[in-house]
Design an enzyme around this catalytic site. Structure first.
Site, PDB file in Angstrom:
ATOM      1  NE  ARG A  18      -2.083  -1.297   3.509  1.00 52.12           N
ATOM      2  CZ  ARG A  18      -3.213  -1.000   4.912  1.00 52.12           C
ATOM      3  NH1 ARG A  18      -4.079  -0.240   5.025  1.00 52.12           N
ATOM      4  NH2 ARG A  18      -2.002  -1.626   5.497  1.00 52.12           N
ATOM      5  CG  ASN A  36      -4.120  -4.813   3.281  1.00 54.56           C
ATOM      6  OD1 ASN A  36      -3.789  -3.864   2.827  1.00 54.56           O
ATOM      7  ND2 ASN A  36      -3.086  -4.184   4.861  1.00 54.56           N
TER       8      ASN A  36
END
Length: 90
Positions: A18, A36
């Site tokens: 990320r 996520n």
């Protein structure tokens, strides 16, 4: 302007995916978010011009971090929204 949802499967959680995706979006000027998922995948909502989005998706396929292993990417078109920046969500 084009907007997509990108679902990324493989070893993409716990490896900085990320954060490195967010750095990539800053470099390419892509707006949206990354998060996520409970199944171990990562979802990206990305918005930019078509050429930029293509380059962004190709970079995700190769993984923005050397610790991840991208197995599969699915891209779905979405309606354009008013994203001002790119954020990391939980």
């Amino acid at each position: 302007m084009k907007s997509v949802i990108i679902s990324i499967h493989g070893r993409v959680q716990g490896v900085g995916f990320r954060w490195t995706t967010a750095r990539l979006t800053n470099r390419l000027q892509v707006a949206g978010w990354v998060k996520n998922e409970s199944d171990g995948s990562v979802t990206v909502r990305a918005q930019a011009d078509e050429t930029t989005l293509h380059a962004f998706i190709e970079a995700l396929k190769k993984s923005p971090t050397p610790y991840a292993k991208v197995r599969n990417i699915t891209v779905t078109n979405r309606n354009v929204e008013d994203f001002k920046k790119f954020t990391i969500t939980d």
